[in-house]
Write a protein that holds these residues in place. Sequence first.
Motif, mmCIF file in Angstrom:
data_model
loop_
_atom_site.group_PDB
_atom_site.id
_atom_site.type_symbol
_atom_site.label_atom_id
_atom_site.label_comp_id
_atom_site.label_asym_id
_atom_site.label_seq_id
_atom_site.Cartn_x
_atom_site.Cartn_y
_atom_site.Cartn_z
ATOM 1 N N ASP A 204 0.833 -1.202 0.000
ATOM 2 C CA ASP A 204 0.000 0.000 0.000
ATOM 3 C C ASP A 204 0.868 1.252 0.000
ATOM 4 O O ASP A 204 0.447 2.318 -0.450
ATOM 5 C CB ASP A 204 -0.931 0.008 1.220
ATOM 6 C CG ASP A 204 -0.185 -0.128 2.544
ATOM 7 O OD1 ASP A 204 0.780 -0.908 2.610
ATOM 8 O OD2 ASP A 204 -0.575 0.546 3.525
ATOM 9 N N ILE A 205 2.102 1.127 0.501
ATOM 10 C CA ILE A 205 3.058 2.235 0.514
ATOM 11 C C ILE A 205 3.947 2.201 -0.732
ATOM 12 O O ILE A 205 4.149 3.207 -1.415
ATOM 13 C CB ILE A 205 3.953 2.180 1.769
ATOM 14 C CG1 ILE A 205 3.106 2.294 3.035
ATOM 15 C CG2 ILE A 205 5.038 3.252 1.721
ATOM 16 C CD1 ILE A 205 2.447 3.631 3.244
ATOM 17 N N TYR A 206 4.484 1.013 -1.030
ATOM 18 C CA TYR A 206 5.508 0.895 -2.082
ATOM 19 C C TYR A 206 4.927 0.721 -3.481
ATOM 20 O O TYR A 206 5.570 1.081 -4.465
ATOM 21 C CB TYR A 206 6.444 -0.279 -1.764
ATOM 22 C CG TYR A 206 7.404 0.018 -0.640
ATOM 23 C CD1 TYR A 206 8.581 0.710 -0.876
ATOM 24 C CD2 TYR A 206 7.121 -0.378 0.657
ATOM 25 C CE1 TYR A 206 9.472 0.984 0.154
ATOM 26 C CE2 TYR A 206 8.000 -0.107 1.708
ATOM 27 C CZ TYR A 206 9.171 0.579 1.442
ATOM 28 O OH TYR A 206 10.042 0.861 2.461
ATOM 29 N N LEU A 373 -4.763 -5.740 8.108
ATOM 30 C CA LEU A 373 -4.830 -4.821 6.970
ATOM 31 C C LEU A 373 -5.601 -5.432 5.790
ATOM 32 O O LEU A 373 -5.386 -6.581 5.403
ATOM 33 C CB LEU A 373 -3.450 -4.385 6.480
ATOM 34 C CG LEU A 373 -2.571 -3.600 7.449
ATOM 35 C CD1 LEU A 373 -1.241 -3.265 6.771
ATOM 36 C CD2 LEU A 373 -3.257 -2.317 7.904
ATOM 37 N N TYR A 374 -6.468 -4.614 5.222
ATOM 38 C CA TYR A 374 -7.192 -5.019 4.008
ATOM 39 C C TYR A 374 -6.230 -5.177 2.836
ATOM 40 O O TYR A 374 -6.340 -6.124 2.048
ATOM 41 C CB TYR A 374 -8.259 -3.976 3.670
ATOM 42 C CG TYR A 374 -9.363 -3.886 4.691
ATOM 43 C CD1 TYR A 374 -10.371 -4.849 4.741
ATOM 44 C CD2 TYR A 374 -9.393 -2.847 5.616
ATOM 45 C CE1 TYR A 374 -11.381 -4.774 5.686
ATOM 46 C CE2 TYR A 374 -10.409 -2.766 6.566
ATOM 47 C CZ TYR A 374 -11.396 -3.727 6.601
ATOM 48 O OH TYR A 374 -12.391 -3.658 7.538
ATOM 49 N N TYR A 400 -8.379 -7.059 10.876
ATOM 50 C CA TYR A 400 -8.088 -5.902 11.723
ATOM 51 C C TYR A 400 -7.634 -4.763 10.809
ATOM 52 O O TYR A 400 -6.610 -4.870 10.129
ATOM 53 C CB TYR A 400 -6.995 -6.250 12.735
ATOM 54 C CG TYR A 400 -6.642 -5.107 13.666
ATOM 55 C CD1 TYR A 400 -7.506 -4.720 14.683
ATOM 56 C CD2 TYR A 400 -5.452 -4.407 13.516
ATOM 57 C CE1 TYR A 400 -7.202 -3.679 15.533
ATOM 58 C CE2 TYR A 400 -5.122 -3.359 14.363
ATOM 59 C CZ TYR A 400 -6.006 -3.003 15.373
ATOM 60 O OH TYR A 400 -5.701 -1.958 16.211
ATOM 61 N N PRO A 401 -8.349 -3.627 10.777
ATOM 62 C CA PRO A 401 -8.063 -2.610 9.757
ATOM 63 C C PRO A 401 -6.844 -1.747 10.042
ATOM 64 O O PRO A 401 -6.256 -1.197 9.109
ATOM 65 C CB PRO A 401 -9.334 -1.751 9.767
ATOM 66 C CG PRO A 401 -9.887 -1.911 11.146
ATOM 67 C CD PRO A 401 -9.542 -3.314 11.571
ATOM 68 N N LYS A 405 -9.028 1.942 5.610
ATOM 69 C CA LYS A 405 -10.464 1.849 5.408
ATOM 70 C C LYS A 405 -10.747 0.580 4.591
ATOM 71 O O LYS A 405 -9.877 0.097 3.864
ATOM 72 C CB LYS A 405 -10.974 3.086 4.666
ATOM 73 C CG LYS A 405 -10.778 4.398 5.439
ATOM 74 C CD LYS A 405 -11.657 5.478 4.869
ATOM 75 C CE LYS A 405 -11.474 6.808 5.608
ATOM 76 N NZ LYS A 405 -11.362 6.697 7.040
ATOM 77 N N PRO A 406 -11.953 0.011 4.718
ATOM 78 C CA PRO A 406 -12.266 -1.227 3.986
ATOM 79 C C PRO A 406 -12.054 -1.092 2.484
ATOM 80 O O PRO A 406 -12.234 -0.007 1.916
ATOM 81 C CB PRO A 406 -13.745 -1.463 4.326
ATOM 82 C CG PRO A 406 -13.967 -0.758 5.620
ATOM 83 C CD PRO A 406 -13.070 0.447 5.593
#
Length: 469
Positions: A204-206, A373-374, A400-401, A405-406
């Motif tokens: 999600d970052i890279y 994490l989604y 667990y988020p 967000k979903p």
Amino acid sequence: MEGCSTPQPPKLGGLKAVYFIGAGGIGMSAIVRYFISRGLVVGGYDRTPTELTRRLEKEGALLHYEENVDEIPHICKNPKHTLVVYTPAIPETHKELVFFRENGFEVQKRAQVLGTLTRQMRGLCVAGTHGKTTTSSMCAHIMHQSHLDCNAFLGGITKNYGTNYIVSPQSDFVVIEADEYDRSFHWLSPFMSVITSTDPDHLDIYGTKEAYLESFRHYTELIQPEGALIIHRGLEMKENLQPGVRRYDYSRDEGDFHAENIRIEDGTIMFDFISPIENVKNIELGQPVPINIENGIAAMAMAQLAGCTADELRVGMLSFSGVDRRFDFKIKTPQLVFLSDYAHHPNEILQSARSMRQLYKDRHITAIFQPHLYSRTRDFYREFAQALSLLDEVIITDIYPAREKPIPGVTSQLIYDAVSEDVKKQLISKDDVLPLVKSRDFDVLMVLGAGDLDEMVPQIASILKRKKK
């Protein structure tokens, strides 16, 4: 690329107060303790009170749990003598973060403060997708009980010390867990570093695996000349070392540092440590879990390169008691085994499952797994399912988020559907965990994940002990 320029460290001189946004994070709390030990006023915010934040308050931190500028201690509202430290998980719109930025405060990420410390001391850093908390904690313990001693900022609570922070005014070594999330480890300037693994994570970052591996490559450029890199054999990344940096590799069975003559029997693990500096026979693990052979090799390699003796390595490894939530046995009897493990990446789950299979060959192993994490579930649900399929039974809870967000269509069902049909499996909500434990008998039970399911572990242990009686 973001994070690849050489960052400037924050100025720590002349401070009277430090304010933490996200003070209750495991990595942040170690720095909170550092500044408390320096005699500064320490304030901070976190979203919810936890056992860790309550301990920080007892140690002197002025914490609150409402996103409210009015709750900030008065002494922390003077920009001339206050440093503000925040975790990357805090959103840019956070009211207190906005207040500090708009009013001329020095605002730094947690990693920037650690980077300053690695320039002031000799940093012994441990990076990697998984294994870094146990490896850095092992190394810190070996160093702390040796003639060299050390300071340490760790990503877990060590059982030997009951904290994630070790202070030693007389030692110029500092052991640091180097976090790749948000490229935080680019702020460090290691004297030596271990890299345990580079399995892609935090996409999600890279965005891509290639960007993730490039981040590790840049990290190796930051190791100081005359320092050393100790890297796990066979990693896909390519390092880029400054002239003068020594390079070593390691693994369980081969490399410059490795193990030979491994003996796993009667609940003990012993092996010989093979090293280009000096071989050390009959290393016994104080926390006898098979994956800790490899973690121990990396920790001993860095400690030995720093100057620890053979006897100090033996004593340190034997007396290391482990880290909370890392293969953390709560019940260990012939009739029942119950443990908690922070494993939240597919390869961590795989290592946990393999280690349990080695330790308990003929036992029925059940895992209660809370995905974290989604985005991680979306990217790796097949790999999670493959790892969990090594067990006899899997109970999967809701995701667990954390900071996310979903994501439409991303639920625990993805993992559940991909788990082997040969494995008994069940999908439940977190609220159903305790009733399920009360209604069932278990042989070997594991709680897996980095979310908040761990808060139920004491209750699960209590239920299991009552049932056993």
